[in-house]
Scaffold this motif. Sequence first.
Motif, PDB file in Angstrom:
ATOM      1  N   VAL A 264       0.710  -1.402  -0.029  1.00 52.48           N
ATOM      2  CA  VAL A 264       0.079   0.002  -0.009  1.00 52.48           C
ATOM      3  C   VAL A 264       0.696   1.227  -0.021  1.00 52.48           C
ATOM      4  O   VAL A 264       0.370   2.377  -0.763  1.00 52.48           O
TER       5      VAL A 264
ATOM      6  N   ASP B  11       6.568  -1.665  10.026  1.00 58.99           N
ATOM      7  CA  ASP B  11       7.485  -2.494  10.982  1.00 58.99           C
ATOM      8  C   ASP B  11       8.498  -1.552  11.613  1.00 58.99           C
ATOM      9  O   ASP B  11       8.785  -0.316  11.062  1.00 58.99           O
TER      10      ASP B  11
ATOM     11  N   ASN C 154      10.045  21.272  -6.357  1.00 55.70           N
ATOM     12  CA  ASN C 154      10.913  22.032  -7.268  1.00 55.70           C
ATOM     13  C   ASN C 154      10.269  22.369  -8.551  1.00 55.70           C
ATOM     14  O   ASN C 154      10.559  23.482  -8.943  1.00 55.70           O
ATOM     15  N   LYS C 155       9.296  21.786  -8.988  1.00 48.50           N
ATOM     16  CA  LYS C 155       8.749  22.105 -10.312  1.00 48.50           C
ATOM     17  C   LYS C 155       8.145  23.612 -10.253  1.00 48.50           C
ATOM     18  O   LYS C 155       7.891  24.017 -11.266  1.00 48.50           O
TER      19      LYS C 155
ATOM     20  N   LEU D 138       9.187  26.168  -9.194  1.00 49.44           N
ATOM     21  CA  LEU D 138      10.076  27.172  -9.653  1.00 49.44           C
ATOM     22  C   LEU D 138      10.011  27.640 -10.977  1.00 49.44           C
ATOM     23  O   LEU D 138      10.144  28.593 -11.279  1.00 49.44           O
ATOM     24  N   ALA D 139       9.278  26.574 -11.643  1.00 49.62           N
ATOM     25  CA  ALA D 139       9.195  26.922 -13.335  1.00 49.62           C
ATOM     26  C   ALA D 139       8.051  28.181 -13.391  1.00 49.62           C
ATOM     27  O   ALA D 139       8.080  28.742 -14.431  1.00 49.62           O
TER      28      ALA D 139
ATOM     29  N   PHE E 202       6.652  32.445  -8.997  1.00 50.36           N
ATOM     30  CA  PHE E 202       7.496  32.321  -8.045  1.00 50.36           C
ATOM     31  C   PHE E 202       9.017  32.831  -8.629  1.00 50.36           C
ATOM     32  O   PHE E 202      10.085  32.236  -8.238  1.00 50.36           O
ATOM     33  N   ALA E 203       8.767  33.766  -9.559  1.00 52.15           N
ATOM     34  CA  ALA E 203      10.073  34.152 -10.229  1.00 52.15           C
ATOM     35  C   ALA E 203      10.779  34.956  -9.007  1.00 52.15           C
ATOM     36  O   ALA E 203      12.231  35.107  -9.224  1.00 52.15           O
ATOM     37  N   ASP E 204      10.234  35.500  -8.103  1.00 51.59           N
ATOM     38  CA  ASP E 204      10.825  36.032  -6.752  1.00 51.59           C
ATOM     39  C   ASP E 204      11.316  35.191  -5.890  1.00 51.59           C
ATOM     40  O   ASP E 204      10.526  34.423  -5.365  1.00 51.59           O
ATOM     41  N   VAL E 205      12.829  34.885  -5.980  1.00 54.64           N
ATOM     42  CA  VAL E 205      13.249  33.792  -5.082  1.00 54.64           C
ATOM     43  C   VAL E 205      12.822  33.966  -3.512  1.00 54.64           C
ATOM     44  O   VAL E 205      12.504  32.724  -3.042  1.00 54.64           O
TER      45      VAL E 205
ATOM     46  N   LYS F 127      11.013  30.783  -1.861  1.00 55.77           N
ATOM     47  CA  LYS F 127      11.402  30.304  -0.612  1.00 55.77           C
ATOM     48  C   LYS F 127      10.560  30.125   0.426  1.00 55.77           C
ATOM     49  O   LYS F 127      10.465  28.820   1.175  1.00 55.77           O
TER      50      LYS F 127
ATOM     51  N   LEU G 148       8.337  27.271  -0.507  1.00 53.48           N
ATOM     52  CA  LEU G 148       8.796  25.697  -0.307  1.00 53.48           C
ATOM     53  C   LEU G 148       9.187  25.522   1.155  1.00 53.48           C
ATOM     54  O   LEU G 148       9.236  24.289   1.531  1.00 53.48           O
ATOM     55  N   ASP G 149       9.763  26.490   1.879  1.00 54.41           N
ATOM     56  CA  ASP G 149       9.906  26.454   3.445  1.00 54.41           C
ATOM     57  C   ASP G 149       8.835  25.802   3.969  1.00 54.41           C
ATOM     58  O   ASP G 149       8.494  24.706   4.794  1.00 54.41           O
TER      59      ASP G 149
ATOM     60  N   ALA H 279       7.880  22.240   2.998  1.00 56.10           N
ATOM     61  CA  ALA H 279       8.960  21.546   3.714  1.00 56.10           C
ATOM     62  C   ALA H 279       8.562  21.230   5.040  1.00 56.10           C
ATOM     63  O   ALA H 279       9.041  20.188   5.405  1.00 56.10           O
TER      64      ALA H 279
END
Lengths: 352, 352
Positions: free
Chosen positions: B106, B163, B240-241, B243-244, B248-251, B255, B258-259, B262
């Motif tokens: 599963v 397990d 990370n896709k 970012l394309a 999200f052109a501004d880092v 960030k 993505l943070d 995460a």
Amino acid sequence: MPLTLDDRKKMILKAVVDDYIATAEPVGSKSLVSRHQLPVSSATIRNEMAELEELGYLEQPHTSAGRVPSDKGYRTYVDELMEVETLPDDEARIIQDVLRANMAEVTGLIRSASSLLSEQTQYASLALSPKCCKNHLQQIKMLMIEPGRALVVVVLSAGLVKDRMVRIPEMLDSAQLMQIASAIEEGLQGMTLDDITLVAVSAAGKHTPLPDSLLNQVLYEAYVSIKQADNLEVYMAGSNKLLAYPEFADVARAKIALDTLAKEGMVAGYLSETREEADDSTYMIRIGQEIALAGLENCSFVTTTYKFGDTVAGRIGVIGPRRMSYAKVISNINFVRMNLNDQIRRLGAGID
Amino acid sequence: MPLTLDDRKKMILKAVVDDYIATAEPVGSKSLVSRHQLPVSSATIRNEMAELEELGYLEQPHTSAGRVPSDKGYRTYVDELMEVETLPDDEARIIQDVLRANMAEVTGLIRSASSLLSEQTQYASLALSPKCCKNHLQQIKMLMIEPGRALVVVVLSAGLVKDRMVRIPEMLDSAQLMQIASAIEEGLQGMTLDDITLVAVSAAGKHTPLPDSLLNQVLYEAYVSIKQADNLEVYMAGSNKLLAYPEFADVARAKIALDTLAKEGMVAGYLSETREEADDSTYMIRIGQEIALAGLENCSFVTTTYKFGDTVAGRIGVIGPRRMSYAKVISNINFVRMNLNDQIRRLGAGID
DNA sequence: TTTAGCACTCGTCGGTGTTGAGTGCTAAAG
DNA sequence: CTTTAGCACTCAACACCGACGAGTGCTAAA
């Protein structure tokens, strides 16, 4: 042309790298003397820096900008110039505590070591799962979950345990399954993983008084499970931390780097190839172009090995911008490595 | 003020959202008429768009720019206007093939479903591990690996297997361990996971003729293993896709997003809370501010549930920019959901 | 060999003008 | 009453310009 730099040049190179690591901006002659209170004038520094550039240690992004270390510059910095700090007590304590709390199982231990490295250094970290071609098969057990499904548990030398769910013929009952497993275990006892073939597994399993029709599928799954136990896996952590650094201010570049890292197979393959070199030194550093992976040109790897007993089992390390704080990273990695090896040894020895 | 839009307004809203999804640029009246060959002039569109803005369906980044959908605009788009395509055969085939190849277990199945979604849609995907409070304990086995270490295998209803490696007293031998396991298994047979407490485990285990000093540690580890079998886990893929996409052109923004992703716990918690709502519809969409997580303001979630038997077990879905291709995502998610449920059912039924 | 002095380079930053896609409004046409 | 042509207006994006300043290399004197 001298093969080795004179002391003053070394001193200047070190200062430039230190400053650039700290500020991420090209460092000029004037700021260098003021920052480090050098006993010479900026003009002298200029001459020296020009020579260092000619020798390939420094680069200029454009005329009339300061200097930036080249790969070669970083290389001599890490090989000769850098001062490795000892780890502050509080950080050391964190590492010890976390590793100690995760010592039930090797995989978890390594995974947490990797997270720790990322957290402590604020770069990305990665670890390769233990893989040792001299690994022996120690045990193989099959556990009936329900008719038609079983859990195959493979125990390698050094206490590495992997398991995998497989389908088996429905008619097999629990006792028969255990019988097969012990037959295989006995037949392959002590063989190295590389030597185990499907034929060998079959031969071992045929000692069981069961019809081939039932046996074959189980033997095949057992074989796959054994082979898979030794598969190279990658744990990566904190790759998004890299976005904080100015070298990744351009999203397009950042994406390329992160995409490359996301292809775990590539990184794994790359790192596992470098296994043999530099075994004597405790850590291995790859700077910029030295990494042969497209997209990581201005990154650096700092990795080290961890051991099972006295054979190298895998790598663990940090990925950051080329301009990373090598001193800090290395002190962290060394400490993690020591503690990791320690815990693995205890784990193998059954000490709690 | 009308509660529902007239047909032309709906038509225009749909066109605006479609265009914005396609181009990521504010859409103006003129380009709208030319792109869609509307039978009215740009001036009419302008008037309509002004009204749509007043009603809160559209927004203007600044005067003299085109219009952009607001959360409310997206909402009515996905609820009423959008045309969900059926999945192209080739994509459907890929999904079926991959899922079929991963049906031994599963967890792997769900993980691969998640990767598939990310790959097919080119957004990030995530899945929650199956967790069902009505889960029963079906089996618990303990397998001696070496003196002092054992593998605890927990089988829940619906064939979910987890397990965990634990330390046990060194004096325990294999037979004793199995004895303890069967005692626990018998004592807890059929209990729901929520009802199982440390006390219950202890009570079940005390039927074994072994001294408490040996038993207690094992019982505790068994308890932890059972509880942990039901832990909420998150699989995330392809973040990370994101970012394309131009949002999200501004880092710095990238960030933050993505943070947030995460921190798997946060997303897991958020998604698991929304479990009950919207059970009747097959998918759930959260747009922009509707997501109550800081950092994901211009993202959207599209998730659906998967089932074990006939009870909801977990969620799986896609995270992308607010301006995501909802139609494509939904058709993918629906198809994956169907196939996933199918495979899980087969897995439970023991069909190959 | 070192360094003060100087001319030169070039990226950064603020200001300025142009362009163009977009708007709202008005008044005439349907 | 709705639609639309026309027009004045707005504003981000872009290119251009000049000043600034941190940096350089070179030269000549200490």
